[in-house]
Write a protein that holds these residues in place. Structure first.
Motif, PDB file in Angstrom:
ATOM      1  N   ASP A  39      77.813  50.476  19.456  1.00 27.41           N
ATOM      2  CA  ASP A  39      77.641  51.833  19.952  1.00 27.41           C
ATOM      3  C   ASP A  39      76.732  52.670  19.064  1.00 27.41           C
ATOM      4  N   HIS A 328      81.398  43.936  24.133  1.00 26.71           N
ATOM      5  CA  HIS A 328      80.809  45.248  24.394  1.00 26.71           C
ATOM      6  C   HIS A 328      80.246  45.313  25.816  1.00 26.71           C
ATOM      7  N   SER A 331      82.988  45.740  28.320  1.00 26.64           N
ATOM      8  CA  SER A 331      83.473  47.119  28.294  1.00 26.64           C
ATOM      9  C   SER A 331      82.520  48.045  29.042  1.00 26.64           C
ATOM     10  N   GLN A 404      77.465  52.883  24.474  1.00 26.22           N
ATOM     11  CA  GLN A 404      78.194  53.505  25.569  1.00 26.22           C
ATOM     12  C   GLN A 404      77.652  54.890  25.869  1.00 26.22           C
TER      13      GLN A 404
END
Length: 421
Positions: A39, A328, A331, A404
């Motif tokens: 992130d 990741h 997600s 994100q």
């Protein structure tokens, strides 16, 4: 006469650099497993990035956040950077060989460790890129006027590799994840039985739908190809990004006859700019012909030094990074699914089995993907690819290999684009 001095403790010059390189990798493997924050936001402007610095080429303006090509916004793992720094400390960057165990064994071990697959190092040949491998194999295994059977929608680069080489496309539709992603073997057989069909081009996992072909599906595909004398080329560059329960199986686990598998570490580890890939060609006659194309006809036998060192380091010391990338990506895909379900339910989406490419069905919006792309650019200031680029105007493709926070910005921009219609 100028002389050079070896580093204390190194072997003779012929093997000295290899010793230093291997020692560096061994030190990384002995350390604790590094952690990486997927992130973290990295400013890529000013790096000659195709995705960021040349946005206007695709979207007509620079005032957008791009989600275009399958190019990640993640920092390269530290073992690769260290390997490159070690190589940069050597002051000569001359012609370099790839045909040695230091290049081949990490590939063999990666496939064994990550998918339980057996790879004969003799199968492995270098190539500057997967698309070069595919285009070369198409020319080798067919003639102008012949046809390539392929699943559509299709990665846009392959349209050029097929059509610019004077071959036709015989399409077989591949449903998206939310449509069940079921393989139509009857349609595939009909296409392969056509007399002009000489090559079957796969992408596994598939770009853009994200389908991962099961072992049984691959066996069925091989059965059809062998019955119709159709050579299979499999592009497996997304092989490490498996998001669902269906495991990745390389085609060479099914057969070593009439197949070639093209791959690279560049997609997983974000090193495409360093240049380099490889191909498994089990049959010696086909392999030798490929090497003639590589070495004699195209003079590409000298490997990219940095690409080679990056791949050796990636496949030796960076399992943790590949695992983190998958987690990741999964997600991020869940974030898209939740957002669309709650905010734009007309857009249908299910998490794909593989890749970091979200393939979103916009057909219920009753607009073309080109119209929605332009609305997103003008009103949401985000650049998401039109599905028409890949052969299906009912979809949009969004690369989600990003932090994100960027993805959230992209989804808000998509929502604003939809609201403006």
């Amino acid at each position: 006469m100028r002389t050079t001095t070896r580093m204390p403790g190194t072997p003779e010059p012929r093997s000295g650099w290899t010793y230093v390189y291997r020692k560096g990798l061994a030190m990384h493997m002995q350390q604790n497993v590094p952690t990486y924050d997927f992130d973290a936001v990295i400013n890529r402007y000013g790096s000659y990035s195709t995705q960021w610095d040349y946005i206007a080429d695709r979207f007509g303006t620079n005032d957008v956040v791009p989600f275009s090509i399958s190019d990640a916004d993640f920092e390269v793992p530290s073992p690769i950077v260290t390997a490159l720094q070690q190589r940069l400390s050597h002051p000569v960057f001359g012609y370099t060989r790839w045909n040695h165990s230091d290049f081949k064994q990490p590939i063999v071990q990666w496939f064994s460790r990550r998918s339980g697959a057996a790879v004969d190092p003799d199968w492995i040949v270098y190539s500057p890129s997967v698309i070069y491998s595919v285009a070369t194999l198409i020319r080798m295994m067919s003639n102008p006027g012949d046809a390539v059977v392929t699943f559509t929608p299709l990665y846009d680069g392959f349209y050029g590799a097929i059509k610019a080489n004077g071959r036709d496309i015989l399409p077989v539709y591949l449903p998206a994840a939310h449509e069940g992603a079921l393989l139509n073997l009857n349609e595939l057989r009909v296409a392969c039985e056509k007399p002009q069909a000489k090559v079957l081009l796969l992408t596994n996992p598939h770009n853009p739908t994200g389908k991962v072909f099961s072992r049984q599906e691959l066996a069925d595909i091989v059965d059809i190809a062998q019955q119709t004398n159709t050579f299979i080329i499999s592009d497996d560059i997304h092989r490490d990004i498996i998001l669902g329960d269906a495991p990745y199986t390389p085609l060479t686990e099914i057969t070593t006859t009439g197949v070639a598998l093209a791959c690279s570490s560049s997609k997983t580890f974000n090193t495409a700019g360093l240049i380099g890939s490889y191909v498994f060609i089990p049959e010696s006659k086909t392999r030798e012909e490929f090497l003639v194309e590589l070495k004699q006809r195209n003079a590409l036998s000298s490997v990219s030094i940095m690409g080679m060192h990056a791949q050796m380091a990636a496949y030796t010391s960076c399992d943790y990074y590949a695992d983190g990338l998958v987690a990741h990506t999964r997600s991020n895909m869940q974030l898209i699914k939740d957002f669309l379900s709650s905010t734009i339910p007309q857009i249908k989406f299910e998490i794909p089995q593989g890749t970091y490419l979200a393939w979103m069905d916009i057909s219920e919006l009753h607009v073309s993907s080109s119209q929605l792309q332009q609305a997103c650019v003008n009103h949401g200031h985000v650049g998401i690819m039109s599905g028409a680029t890949y052969g299906d105007d009912r979809f949009m493709r969004m690369c989600v290999a990003c932090p994100q926070s960027k993805l959230e910005q992209g989804l808000e921009g998509l929502s604003k684009g939809v609201q403006s219609l």
